[in-house]
Enzyme design. Sequence first.
Site, PDB file in Angstrom:
ATOM      1  N   LYS A   1      -6.638  18.227  11.674  1.00  0.00           N
ATOM      2  CA  LYS A   1      -5.634  17.824  12.658  1.00  0.00           C
ATOM      3  C   LYS A   1      -4.780  19.048  12.983  1.00  0.00           C
ATOM      4  O   LYS A   1      -4.729  19.998  12.205  1.00  0.00           O
ATOM      5  CB  LYS A   1      -4.738  16.726  12.074  1.00  0.00           C
TER       6      LYS A   1
ATOM      7  N   HIS B   1     -17.176   9.370  10.063  1.00  0.00           N
ATOM      8  CA  HIS B   1     -17.639  10.021  11.301  1.00  0.00           C
ATOM      9  C   HIS B   1     -18.529  11.244  11.046  1.00  0.00           C
ATOM     10  O   HIS B   1     -19.606  11.367  11.613  1.00  0.00           O
ATOM     11  CB  HIS B   1     -16.452  10.469  12.160  1.00  0.00           C
TER      12      HIS B   1
ATOM     13  N   LYS C   1     -19.890   6.507  20.849  1.00  0.00           N
ATOM     14  CA  LYS C   1     -19.647   7.535  21.865  1.00  0.00           C
ATOM     15  C   LYS C   1     -20.956   7.852  22.581  1.00  0.00           C
ATOM     16  O   LYS C   1     -21.995   8.017  21.931  1.00  0.00           O
ATOM     17  CB  LYS C   1     -19.093   8.819  21.211  1.00  0.00           C
TER      18      LYS C   1
ATOM     19  N   HIS D   1     -16.515   4.187  15.140  1.00  0.00           N
ATOM     20  CA  HIS D   1     -16.501   4.292  16.598  1.00  0.00           C
ATOM     21  C   HIS D   1     -17.220   5.535  17.113  1.00  0.00           C
ATOM     22  O   HIS D   1     -17.605   5.597  18.262  1.00  0.00           O
ATOM     23  CB  HIS D   1     -15.072   4.172  17.155  1.00  0.00           C
TER      24      HIS D   1
ATOM     25  N   LYS E   1     -13.016   0.772   9.834  1.00  0.00           N
ATOM     26  CA  LYS E   1     -12.985   1.774   8.788  1.00  0.00           C
ATOM     27  C   LYS E   1     -11.541   2.167   8.460  1.00  0.00           C
ATOM     28  O   LYS E   1     -10.687   1.917   9.293  1.00  0.00           O
ATOM     29  CB  LYS E   1     -13.801   2.999   9.213  1.00  0.00           C
TER      30      LYS E   1
ATOM     31  N   GLU F   1      -9.087  18.277  15.971  1.00  0.00           N
ATOM     32  CA  GLU F   1      -8.132  17.542  16.809  1.00  0.00           C
ATOM     33  C   GLU F   1      -6.869  18.378  16.950  1.00  0.00           C
ATOM     34  O   GLU F   1      -6.503  19.109  16.024  1.00  0.00           O
ATOM     35  CB  GLU F   1      -7.751  16.220  16.146  1.00  0.00           C
TER      36      GLU F   1
HETATM   37  C1  BG6 Z   1     -10.190   7.818  13.541  1.00  0.00           C
HETATM   38  C2  BG6 Z   1      -9.311   8.499  12.536  1.00  0.00           C
HETATM   39  O1  BG6 Z   1     -11.213   7.117  12.907  1.00  0.00           O
HETATM   40  O2  BG6 Z   1     -10.757   8.794  14.408  1.00  0.00           O
HETATM   41  C3  BG6 Z   1      -8.224   9.288  13.245  1.00  0.00           C
HETATM   42  O3  BG6 Z   1      -8.728   7.527  11.689  1.00  0.00           O
HETATM   43  C4  BG6 Z   1      -8.819  10.233  14.252  1.00  0.00           C
HETATM   44  O4  BG6 Z   1      -7.431   9.993  12.313  1.00  0.00           O
HETATM   45  C5  BG6 Z   1      -9.799   9.518  15.167  1.00  0.00           C
HETATM   46  O5  BG6 Z   1      -7.763  10.789  15.017  1.00  0.00           O
HETATM   47  C6  BG6 Z   1     -10.552  10.502  16.042  1.00  0.00           C
HETATM   48  O6  BG6 Z   1     -11.296   9.790  16.996  1.00  0.00           O
HETATM   49  P1  BG6 Z   1     -11.666  10.424  18.399  1.00  0.00           P
HETATM   50  O7  BG6 Z   1     -12.482   9.383  19.070  1.00  0.00           O
HETATM   51  O8  BG6 Z   1     -10.379  10.718  19.102  1.00  0.00           O
HETATM   52  O9  BG6 Z   1     -12.433  11.675  18.088  1.00  0.00           O
END
Ligand code: BG6
Length: 502
Positions: free
Chosen positions: A355, A256, A198, A194, A164, A232
């Site tokens: 973020k 996501h 999880k 991804h 993605k 985040e």
């Molecule tokens: C990614 C984004 O798909 O997911 C990132 O491009 C983001 O910007 C990340 O930081 C977050 O993934 P996780 O697994 O750390 O929650």
Amino acid sequence: MTISNKKSESNESSSGSTFVPVEPFEIVVFGGTGDLARRKLLPSLYHRYRDGQISDDSRIVGVSRSQHSRAEYQELIEKYYHEFAKGEEFDPKLWAKFIKLVDYVSIDVMADKDWSALGKALSGKSDLIRVFYLAMPPRMFADICDGLKTADLVHEKSRVVLEKPLGTDYDSAREINEGVGRVFKENNIYRIDHYLGKETVQNLLVLRFGNILLEPLWSNQAIDHIEITAAESIGVGGRGSYYDGAGALRDMVQNHLLQLLCLTAMEAPSSLDANDVRTEKIKVLRALRPITPGSVKRKTVRGQYARGKVDGEAVTDYMSDVDVTESSTETYVAIKAEVDNWRWAGVPIYLRTGKRMSSRRSEIVIQFKSVPHSIFGDTPVNPNKLVIRLQPDEAVKLWFEVKEPGAGGMRLKTLPLNLSYADNFTVRYPDAYERLLMDVVRGNLSLFMRRDEVESAWKWVDGILEAWEQSEQRTELYAAGSEGPAEADDMLSGYGHKWSEG
Ligand code: BG6
């Protein structure tokens, strides 16, 4: 098939989990020296090898423009492993065996016409599963697939994995899907998100469909509103050039957060079969009420982080991080989403991601309605709340009203039933990519997105992007280390709600 690093039919890892070995396979990682390969893909492959899931007759081929010999590449990935897989068990002997699986080919996919070196690095066996992992900018996907076809590298057992974000809007996603679809059949295309790999996201399916208790309450009859948060504390890191053209809506919401929304709101699929699950998810995406120029200001907030402090350390603002003097790109977005069907009519689903927020926290909060009539006079009765904490501190918490013990009248207290993963499971949680890579080899598409899902998600997101543009919606600043812009709190209070504190 030989599994020489561990023994039998199913292997037990040092952390106590049992893994079923996959068939031998070969995987080509385009973007083999890139960020994703270093941080996630190669460490994940090593971990699956370490647990005996990958056999010695598999092979891994990194591809990128840089000129490296095989030995140099092997050294590089060992260096990356130590950099990115901190805290993991490292066995030099096992690593030495694993690294023998790894080869490297230098190709400039957009310039080189001759891909024969890649063919030579592969087995040439048409009955061996062959995975092409495209950890590259999506605009190159179709060209890479054409290159693979021209070089005659695609056979019956070949599949392609697309990282993605798939495009930047509906039209570009369609174009990419068309291009890739000219070379690979839909059931050989693995569009990765991804989040679906999880553990706790998969647990959402078990929680909803492995328990009878929740289903009767899982609708507008008992639920007042839902919050889905992916916060985040990190900034944009070294990904500024990608991020400034993307923003949080494309980077996190289109994939996501909408996937989490689908798993939360979908009807029960009749099985875990990929098409059963994906058919239910797409119904949710199609039922999302469009956000229009007329409603966008009431239903969305865009934010960008300014300077501030995260974990006590001073951090710079977004524009310094991406090295620009002007940008309205959002690093935070809050949205009031609505699913127009019988189950969810009238239940706002608030999405929020950002973020440089105060802490890393992904969770789904189901806020139930108040009891229809209180028998406790003036004593406040808090409505029940279910918090599904996806990361970190994975847990499911159900908040109840209980009587505070002791004399002095009927006092109520809100307490959680806390099902903490850490207290109940001591196994290591494999990274999402470990699970997803093995699913690709197994040919299990359940945790990957179908073409129509991705395109429907883009349609909804495109509506917001257009509405932002037409209404000239401002991007509000928020201090790094805060909970995001105050406007997002105002948006919720305008609907009589408040962001939950977990
Ligand atoms: C990614 C984004 O798909 O997911 C990132 O491009 C983001 O910007 C990340 O930081 C977050 O993934 P996780 O697994 O750390 O929650």
